[in-house]
Design a protein around this motif. Structure first.
Motif, PDB file in Angstrom:
ATOM      1  N   ARG A 111      31.348  35.162  36.265  1.00  0.00           N
ATOM      2  CA  ARG A 111      30.965  35.890  37.484  1.00  0.00           C
ATOM      3  C   ARG A 111      31.429  35.168  38.743  1.00  0.00           C
ATOM      4  O   ARG A 111      32.105  35.750  39.592  1.00  0.00           O
ATOM      5  CB  ARG A 111      29.443  36.080  37.510  1.00  0.00           C
ATOM      6  CG  ARG A 111      28.922  36.770  38.775  1.00  0.00           C
ATOM      7  CD  ARG A 111      29.490  38.152  38.912  1.00  0.00           C
ATOM      8  NE  ARG A 111      29.073  38.816  40.149  1.00  0.00           N
ATOM      9  CZ  ARG A 111      29.849  39.654  40.831  1.00  0.00           C
ATOM     10  NH1 ARG A 111      31.081  39.892  40.422  1.00  0.00           N
ATOM     11  NH2 ARG A 111      29.402  40.235  41.915  1.00  0.00           N
ATOM     12  N   TRP A 112      31.060  33.901  38.892  1.00  0.00           N
ATOM     13  CA  TRP A 112      31.263  33.212  40.156  1.00  0.00           C
ATOM     14  C   TRP A 112      32.580  32.444  40.253  1.00  0.00           C
ATOM     15  O   TRP A 112      32.994  32.096  41.356  1.00  0.00           O
ATOM     16  CB  TRP A 112      30.093  32.261  40.419  1.00  0.00           C
ATOM     17  CG  TRP A 112      28.803  32.987  40.653  1.00  0.00           C
ATOM     18  CD1 TRP A 112      28.642  34.234  41.171  1.00  0.00           C
ATOM     19  CD2 TRP A 112      27.485  32.517  40.370  1.00  0.00           C
ATOM     20  NE1 TRP A 112      27.320  34.576  41.225  1.00  0.00           N
ATOM     21  CE2 TRP A 112      26.572  33.530  40.741  1.00  0.00           C
ATOM     22  CE3 TRP A 112      26.975  31.341  39.841  1.00  0.00           C
ATOM     23  CZ2 TRP A 112      25.199  33.406  40.602  1.00  0.00           C
ATOM     24  CZ3 TRP A 112      25.604  31.210  39.699  1.00  0.00           C
ATOM     25  CH2 TRP A 112      24.719  32.226  40.088  1.00  0.00           C
ATOM     26  N   LEU A 113      33.226  32.174  39.117  1.00  0.00           N
ATOM     27  CA  LEU A 113      34.470  31.419  39.164  1.00  0.00           C
ATOM     28  C   LEU A 113      35.670  32.207  38.647  1.00  0.00           C
ATOM     29  O   LEU A 113      36.807  31.758  38.778  1.00  0.00           O
ATOM     30  CB  LEU A 113      34.337  30.110  38.377  1.00  0.00           C
ATOM     31  CG  LEU A 113      33.430  29.099  39.083  1.00  0.00           C
ATOM     32  CD1 LEU A 113      32.794  28.152  38.096  1.00  0.00           C
ATOM     33  CD2 LEU A 113      34.208  28.329  40.126  1.00  0.00           C
ATOM     34  N   CYS A 114      35.406  33.388  38.055  1.00  0.00           N
ATOM     35  CA  CYS A 114      36.508  34.251  37.619  1.00  0.00           C
ATOM     36  C   CYS A 114      36.450  35.634  38.266  1.00  0.00           C
ATOM     37  O   CYS A 114      37.401  36.402  38.132  1.00  0.00           O
ATOM     38  CB  CYS A 114      36.496  34.400  36.098  1.00  0.00           C
ATOM     39  SG  CYS A 114      36.679  32.849  35.203  1.00  0.00           S
ATOM     40  N   GLY A 115      35.342  35.938  38.939  1.00  0.00           N
ATOM     41  CA  GLY A 115      35.266  37.183  39.685  1.00  0.00           C
ATOM     42  C   GLY A 115      35.031  38.431  38.871  1.00  0.00           C
ATOM     43  O   GLY A 115      35.243  39.542  39.358  1.00  0.00           O
ATOM     44  N   LEU A 116      34.580  38.299  37.601  1.00  0.00           N
ATOM     45  CA  LEU A 116      34.300  39.483  36.794  1.00  0.00           C
ATOM     46  C   LEU A 116      32.968  40.090  37.192  1.00  0.00           C
ATOM     47  O   LEU A 116      32.020  39.379  37.530  1.00  0.00           O
ATOM     48  CB  LEU A 116      34.283  39.146  35.302  1.00  0.00           C
ATOM     49  CG  LEU A 116      35.621  39.258  34.556  1.00  0.00           C
ATOM     50  CD1 LEU A 116      36.602  38.204  35.052  1.00  0.00           C
ATOM     51  CD2 LEU A 116      35.403  39.123  33.061  1.00  0.00           C
ATOM     52  N   SER A 117      32.886  41.396  37.140  1.00  0.00           N
ATOM     53  CA  SER A 117      31.632  42.084  37.431  1.00  0.00           C
ATOM     54  C   SER A 117      30.689  41.964  36.237  1.00  0.00           C
ATOM     55  O   SER A 117      31.127  41.698  35.107  1.00  0.00           O
ATOM     56  CB  SER A 117      31.897  43.565  37.712  1.00  0.00           C
ATOM     57  OG  SER A 117      32.324  44.217  36.523  1.00  0.00           O
ATOM     58  N   PRO A 118      29.382  42.163  36.454  1.00  0.00           N
ATOM     59  CA  PRO A 118      28.445  42.149  35.313  1.00  0.00           C
ATOM     60  C   PRO A 118      28.847  43.134  34.223  1.00  0.00           C
ATOM     61  O   PRO A 118      28.712  42.844  33.028  1.00  0.00           O
ATOM     62  CB  PRO A 118      27.109  42.513  35.959  1.00  0.00           C
ATOM     63  CG  PRO A 118      27.225  42.008  37.359  1.00  0.00           C
ATOM     64  CD  PRO A 118      28.665  42.252  37.740  1.00  0.00           C
ATOM     65  N   LYS A 119      29.366  44.307  34.603  1.00  0.00           N
ATOM     66  CA  LYS A 119      29.796  45.291  33.613  1.00  0.00           C
ATOM     67  C   LYS A 119      30.959  44.755  32.784  1.00  0.00           C
ATOM     68  O   LYS A 119      30.978  44.890  31.551  1.00  0.00           O
ATOM     69  CB  LYS A 119      30.203  46.589  34.304  1.00  0.00           C
ATOM     70  CG  LYS A 119      30.642  47.684  33.339  1.00  0.00           C
ATOM     71  CD  LYS A 119      31.011  48.960  34.085  1.00  0.00           C
ATOM     72  CE  LYS A 119      31.468  50.040  33.120  1.00  0.00           C
ATOM     73  NZ  LYS A 119      31.843  51.303  33.841  1.00  0.00           N
ATOM     74  N   GLU A 120      31.949  44.101  33.443  1.00  0.00           N
ATOM     75  CA  GLU A 120      33.097  43.549  32.724  1.00  0.00           C
ATOM     76  C   GLU A 120      32.671  42.427  31.782  1.00  0.00           C
ATOM     77  O   GLU A 120      33.187  42.313  30.662  1.00  0.00           O
ATOM     78  CB  GLU A 120      34.136  43.034  33.720  1.00  0.00           C
ATOM     79  CG  GLU A 120      34.882  44.117  34.466  1.00  0.00           C
ATOM     80  CD  GLU A 120      35.803  43.538  35.525  1.00  0.00           C
ATOM     81  OE1 GLU A 120      36.961  43.979  35.612  1.00  0.00           O
ATOM     82  OE2 GLU A 120      35.360  42.647  36.288  1.00  0.00           O
ATOM     83  N   ILE A 121      31.730  41.585  32.226  1.00  0.00           N
ATOM     84  CA  ILE A 121      31.256  40.497  31.371  1.00  0.00           C
ATOM     85  C   ILE A 121      30.542  41.070  30.150  1.00  0.00           C
ATOM     86  O   ILE A 121      30.732  40.605  29.021  1.00  0.00           O
ATOM     87  CB  ILE A 121      30.324  39.558  32.157  1.00  0.00           C
ATOM     88  CG1 ILE A 121      31.063  38.954  33.355  1.00  0.00           C
ATOM     89  CG2 ILE A 121      29.814  38.438  31.256  1.00  0.00           C
ATOM     90  CD1 ILE A 121      30.156  38.198  34.319  1.00  0.00           C
ATOM     91  N   GLY A 122      29.714  42.079  30.373  1.00  0.00           N
ATOM     92  CA  GLY A 122      29.022  42.719  29.258  1.00  0.00           C
ATOM     93  C   GLY A 122      29.987  43.327  28.263  1.00  0.00           C
ATOM     94  O   GLY A 122      29.809  43.202  27.050  1.00  0.00           O
ATOM     95  N   GLN A 123      31.040  43.960  28.761  1.00  0.00           N
ATOM     96  CA  GLN A 123      32.048  44.548  27.878  1.00  0.00           C
ATOM     97  C   GLN A 123      32.775  43.471  27.085  1.00  0.00           C
ATOM     98  O   GLN A 123      33.120  43.674  25.916  1.00  0.00           O
ATOM     99  CB  GLN A 123      33.049  45.365  28.703  1.00  0.00           C
ATOM    100  CG  GLN A 123      32.474  46.659  29.261  1.00  0.00           C
ATOM    101  CD  GLN A 123      33.434  47.363  30.202  1.00  0.00           C
ATOM    102  OE1 GLN A 123      34.360  46.757  30.742  1.00  0.00           O
ATOM    103  NE2 GLN A 123      33.212  48.647  30.414  1.00  0.00           N
ATOM    104  N   ALA A 124      33.010  42.318  27.718  1.00  0.00           N
ATOM    105  CA  ALA A 124      33.725  41.235  27.036  1.00  0.00           C
ATOM    106  C   ALA A 124      32.929  40.698  25.859  1.00  0.00           C
ATOM    107  O   ALA A 124      33.492  40.379  24.802  1.00  0.00           O
ATOM    108  CB  ALA A 124      34.038  40.107  28.025  1.00  0.00           C
TER     109      ALA A 124
END
Length: 422
Positions: free
Chosen positions: A139-152
């Motif tokens: 989130r804070w060092l790669c800029g992914l959204s919570p939705k993108e992290i959840g999908q990953a």
């Protein structure tokens, strides 16, 4: 900016720039506003993005990065002035002159690495679990959204939001974002940082997202953040060089991981002429730097294995004796069913199919492997090579049933189809 700026649409350019600059802006503003105000820092960065989207509709500025940083600076100053009576800020923001100078210094290119390094070590607090560490880094060092992290990671957005909430709560206790060399528990945190970056790279190399199992930009982010560790005296250690070497060797093979149909290509079928030789040379350099000292970490061993694969002209010409030795040492340090599986496959190449098959069969009761498609595919490969096509077909079928993505399923289906024509 990269070469995309000439052909990309303004929306694409903004998205690309925002992801790259998110870590810089959030970590810089967190240093200014204090960890208790991370949500405020995120809001400022989000507002800067909205401003860019509105302002760039009719044309992108000559220096988009500078424009975005200036927008974040102005927005941060406005927010601090408005919120000063209601929030607790650092003492150096007491006057407008100090406020402006502090924000400009934090956002300056020279402070970028220091800010992100401080953020990385802060989020890898020993009081948080590793899943949360990786979530906060994404989130804070790669800029992914919570939705993108959840999908990953195949979890819902609410789970990611809870991890972010825990992270914010833990960091809120910090008065300011500490520099890495000021941390008394830096070694414990460094271990967690390295393990988190390893998980981050693996998610990019062969992740859990069924629709996007290879995400090279996550591998690049892991390499970039590892580079930050190597730039700082407090964190430039031999095991960090070893981890960087591992990432380089594996990233060199990314162009051949999937074919034109999006199907995984087995190592023996990959076109080695397409491997990134520059990345391999860089990996060799890091591996040489990792040789100082007397500690042989798991990253040294994994990098050694990856190196042997990267420099070998073919499967047949690979130094399997060295690879078996590395896996034996790795099993002593960090045994796992997957390490044992890979050791068995290396033994099959060195000592013959029967020897490897015995090792793999002995692992059949491991719960993690019983649900792991590549375990059954590995057993099927050895049965196929031994001429036992019926057993091979049964094991490929189990691998297909357990496959997590079309990329995996297609690879196994091709191998089972090859049995029909052989």
């Amino acid at each position: 900016m990269d070469g995309r700026s000439g052909t990309a649409s303004p929306a694409e350019l903004i998205e690309d720039l925002f992801r790259k600059e998110y870590a810089h802006l959030v970590s810089a503003l967190t240093r200014v506003l204090g960890p208790s105000n991370i949500p405020l820092a995120e809001d400022v960065v989000h507002d800067a993005l909205i401003s860019a989207m509105n302002a760039w509709r009719f044309g992108v500025p000559d220096d988009p990065k500078a424009w975005l940083i200036r927008a974040a600076r102005n927005r941060a100053i406005d927010v601090i002035r408005r919120e000063r009576r209601h929030r607790s800020f650092l003492p150096e923001l007491a006057t407008m002159t100090a406020l402006t100078e502090t924000i400009e210094a934090a956002l300056a290119p020279a402070a970028e690495s220091t800010g992100q390094l401080a953020m990385m070590f802060a989020v890898c607090d020993p009081g948080l679990n590793r899943e949360t560490h990786v979530t906060l880094i994404l989130r804070w060092l790669c800029g992914l959204s919570p939705k993108e992290i959840g999908q990953a990671f195949l979890v819902d957005t609410q789970t990611i939001d809870r991890r972010l909430h825990r992270g914010r709560g833990r960091l809120r206790r910090l008065g300011r974002l500490p520099d890495a060399d000021d941390l008394p528990d830096i070694d414990a945190r460094r271990d967690s940082v390295l393990r988190s970056l390893y998980l981050l790279f693996n998610e990019g190399y062969h992740g859990s997202n069924p629709h996007d199992p290879v995400r090279p930009f996550l591998c690049e982010d892991a390499l970039r953040l590892t580079g930050l560790l190597l730039e700082a005296k407090a964190t430039a250690r031999p095991d960090v060089h070893a981890l960087a070497a591992l990432f380089c060797f594996d990233a060199a093979r990314l162009p051949t991981r999937l074919d034109q149909d999006g199907v995984f290509v087995p190592l023996e079928d990959q076109d080695r002429s397409r491997w990134d030789r520059v990345r391999i040379e860089r990996g060799l350099m890091h591996l040489a730097h990792s040789a100082s000292g007397d500690h042989l970490s798991r990253w040294h061993l994994e990098a050694g294995i990856a190196c042997e694969h990267a420099i070998a002209p073919s499967i047949r010409e690979t130094d399997w004796d060295r690879i078996v030795g590395f896996y034996q040492l790795l099993a002593q340090q960090a045994w796992s069913p997957v390490v044992a599986l890979n050791h068995g496959l290396a033994v099959a190449e060195r000592d013959g199919i029967d020897a490897g098959r015995r090792e793999l069969i002995a692992l059949a009761e491991e719960p993690k492997l019983s649900r792991y498609p590549f375990y059954w595919a590995a057993r099927a490969d050895l049965e196929r090579r031994a001429g036992s096509h019926t057993a091979a077909r049964e094991n490929y079928s189990r691998a297909i049933a357990l496959s997590r993505s079309p990329a995996e399923r297609g690879s196994f289906e091709r191998r089972i189809a090859s049995l029909e024509i052989s």
